[in-house]
Write a protein that holds these residues in place. Structure first.
Motif, PDB file in Angstrom:
ATOM      1  N   ILE A 263       0.836  -1.207   0.000  1.00 58.95           N
ATOM      2  CA  ILE A 263       0.000   0.000   0.000  1.00 58.95           C
ATOM      3  C   ILE A 263       0.863   1.247   0.000  1.00 58.95           C
ATOM      4  CG2 ILE A 263      -1.540   1.371   1.468  1.00 58.95           C
ATOM      5  CD1 ILE A 263      -3.013  -1.188   2.177  1.00 58.95           C
ATOM      6  N   LEU A 264       1.906   1.251   0.809  1.00 55.51           N
ATOM      7  CA  LEU A 264       2.801   2.403   0.875  1.00 55.51           C
ATOM      8  C   LEU A 264       3.470   2.658  -0.466  1.00 55.51           C
ATOM      9  CD1 LEU A 264       4.341   4.559   2.547  1.00 55.51           C
ATOM     10  CD2 LEU A 264       6.038   2.783   3.059  1.00 55.51           C
ATOM     11  N   VAL A 265       4.039   1.628  -1.058  1.00 57.96           N
ATOM     12  CA  VAL A 265       4.735   1.780  -2.333  1.00 57.96           C
ATOM     13  C   VAL A 265       3.768   2.198  -3.439  1.00 57.96           C
ATOM     14  CG1 VAL A 265       6.056   0.564  -4.109  1.00 57.96           C
ATOM     15  CG2 VAL A 265       6.568   0.166  -1.700  1.00 57.96           C
ATOM     16  N   GLN A 266       2.577   1.578  -3.470  1.00 62.54           N
ATOM     17  CA  GLN A 266       1.593   1.909  -4.500  1.00 62.54           C
ATOM     18  C   GLN A 266       1.106   3.350  -4.350  1.00 62.54           C
ATOM     19  OE1 GLN A 266       0.457  -0.118  -7.199  1.00 62.54           O
ATOM     20  NE2 GLN A 266      -0.163   1.960  -7.761  1.00 62.54           N
ATOM     21  N   SER A 267       0.931   3.803  -3.120  1.00 60.05           N
ATOM     22  CA  SER A 267       0.472   5.173  -2.890  1.00 60.05           C
ATOM     23  C   SER A 267       1.496   6.190  -3.384  1.00 60.05           C
ATOM     24  CB  SER A 267       0.185   5.394  -1.402  1.00 60.05           C
ATOM     25  OG  SER A 267      -0.850   4.539  -0.951  1.00 60.05           O
ATOM     26  N   GLU A 293      11.814   9.137   1.559  1.00 57.25           N
ATOM     27  CA  GLU A 293      10.640   9.643   2.273  1.00 57.25           C
ATOM     28  C   GLU A 293       9.663   8.519   2.595  1.00 57.25           C
ATOM     29  OE1 GLU A 293      10.109  14.225   0.858  1.00 57.25           O
ATOM     30  OE2 GLU A 293      10.143  12.703  -0.714  1.00 57.25           O
ATOM     31  N   GLN A 294       9.604   7.510   1.746  1.00 53.74           N
ATOM     32  CA  GLN A 294       8.801   6.333   2.083  1.00 53.74           C
ATOM     33  C   GLN A 294       9.332   5.668   3.342  1.00 53.74           C
ATOM     34  OE1 GLN A 294       7.462   3.500  -0.929  1.00 53.74           O
ATOM     35  NE2 GLN A 294       8.407   4.813  -2.468  1.00 53.74           N
ATOM     36  N   ILE A 295      10.653   5.552   3.419  1.00 52.91           N
ATOM     37  CA  ILE A 295      11.280   4.957   4.602  1.00 52.91           C
ATOM     38  C   ILE A 295      10.937   5.779   5.840  1.00 52.91           C
ATOM     39  CG2 ILE A 295      13.488   4.394   5.700  1.00 52.91           C
ATOM     40  CD1 ILE A 295      14.564   3.954   2.797  1.00 52.91           C
TER      41      ILE A 295
END
Length: 371
Positions: A263-267, A293-295
């Motif tokens: 979900i995080l990567v897709q968003s 920033e995802q991290i």
């Protein structure tokens, strides 16, 4: 030893692995390198079954092997290496790994800022010793770059384009002449670079125009452009790898469900697509939407779940962390996120189900709270 440091450098974190690689390395080594170029590449990119090693070497940087190979070849020459790319593409991490593998010291670093001076890349003086005994080599304080020259090691210069033209010009003589003169001294007044010395600089491609590099300085660097990771599988591996390091450092035992990572990567992928289709900067988030920033978003959610939750990572917490991290301008970024949440996340929630509905609700609540 790593437990005594908030963040251990790569040569400390992976000391056992580096020692083992050095013990089995029979390849040719340039200058005083601790590992051969092939082993440097293997240390950074990890081992494969075809390598026939007795133990597995973990992958530490996720990117095209050609970038690593070009970087290693450059450092084996007499030219500096300039890693350039968007924020959060892993330039500094790659520079640290290269220095750790080549000379076992990645800490000889100068941070480029508007306040960086020539003293930071050459030398300064211990004022009390100068007053007591006068100027001498004993009262001289070498910069990290000068120390790298004396040791035949790798020096690092972070955010080169953030430093002024005077500082950049001072690097030209270091990279071309390979020595630093100390005119204040009558004797022993030249520091020559030892074999193995080289410089790794990083530059943010978004800083173009801040302090552009001169043609003379550009000629002394080989440029390696590090692109933004767009492959979702590779990005997931990077986020998982760095997050595992964080949890180990904080001694946190918390499960990160693969569905939430997806979900995080897709968003972030959808947000980048929205930014690419925007017709003006007002329709784009201030964030670079980088892997780093995802991290940071996942790190924030994990820590919140560990200290204030039930030590279970939930989609709602992840969404709240994402909104809080990306909403830097008020109300502009909140308006963009609100449009994104209703136009992209809501339809995906209805279509895919799973943890998406909880992620949708958590984001809406966070946007409402911050508005």
């Amino acid at each position: 030893m790593t437990d005594e440091m908030l963040r251990a450098p790569a040569e400390v974190t992976y000391a056992d692995e580096l020692n083992w690689l050095e013990s089995i390395d029979d390849g040719p080594r340039p200058f005083s390198w601790r590992l051969s170029p092939k082993m440097v590449r293997l240390f950074i990119l990890g081992s494969e079954p075809a390598d026939g090693l007795d133990r597995e070497v973990s992958q530490k940087w996720f990117g095209d092997r050609s970038f690593v190979e070009r970087s290693v070849v450059t450092l084996a020459s007499d030219r500096g290496l300039l890693l350039i790319g968007d924020p959060g593409t892993g330039k500094s991490w790659l520079a640290e790994l290269l220095a750790a593998a080549i000379c076992r010291d990645s800490t000889l670093v100068v941070q480029g800022t508007a306040g960086t001076t020539e003293d930071h890349i050459k030398y300064s003086w211990n004022v009390s010793m100068v007053i007591a005994k006068g100027q001498s080599r004993e009262s001289l304080i070498p910069s990290p770059i000068m120390t790298a020259m004396e040791r035949g090691a790798i020096g690092r210069f972070e955010e080169l384009t953030r430093s002024t033209s005077d500082v950049q010009d001072a690097l030209i003589s270091i990279l071309s002449e390979k020595y630093v003169s100390i005119p204040e001294l009558d004797e022993d007044n030249t520091v020559f670079a030892q074999p193995g010395f080289s410089l790794i600089a990083t530059a943010n491609s978004r800083d173009k125009g801040v302090n552009d590099l001169s043609s003379a300085l550009k000629r002394r660097f080989n440029f390696v452009r590090v692109p933004v990771v767009t492959n979702k599988r590779s990005e997931s591996e990077i986020v998982r790898f760095r997050t595992s390091e964080l949890m180990h450092r904080h001694q946190i035992e918390l499960d990160v469900p693969p569905s939430l990572l997806d979900i995080l990567v897709q968003s972030f992928t959808d947000l980048r697509a929205a930014a690419a289709s925007a017709t003006s900067d007002d329709e784009k988030l201030e964030s670079a939407l980088s892997t780093a920033e995802q991290i940071g978003v996942l790190e924030d959610a994990i820590l919140h779940s560990h200290f204030f939750g039930d030590r279970t990572l939930r989609a709602e917490t992840l969404a709240q962390s994402m909104v809080s991290s990306l909403a830097r301008r008020t109300p502009e970024d909140l308006a963009i996120l609100n449009k994104f949440w209703h136009g992209v996340i809501e339809p995906r929630s209805k279509r895919d189900g799973g943890a998406w509905p909880e992620f949708l609700d958590g984001g809406k609540q966070a946007i409402e709270t911050l508005s």
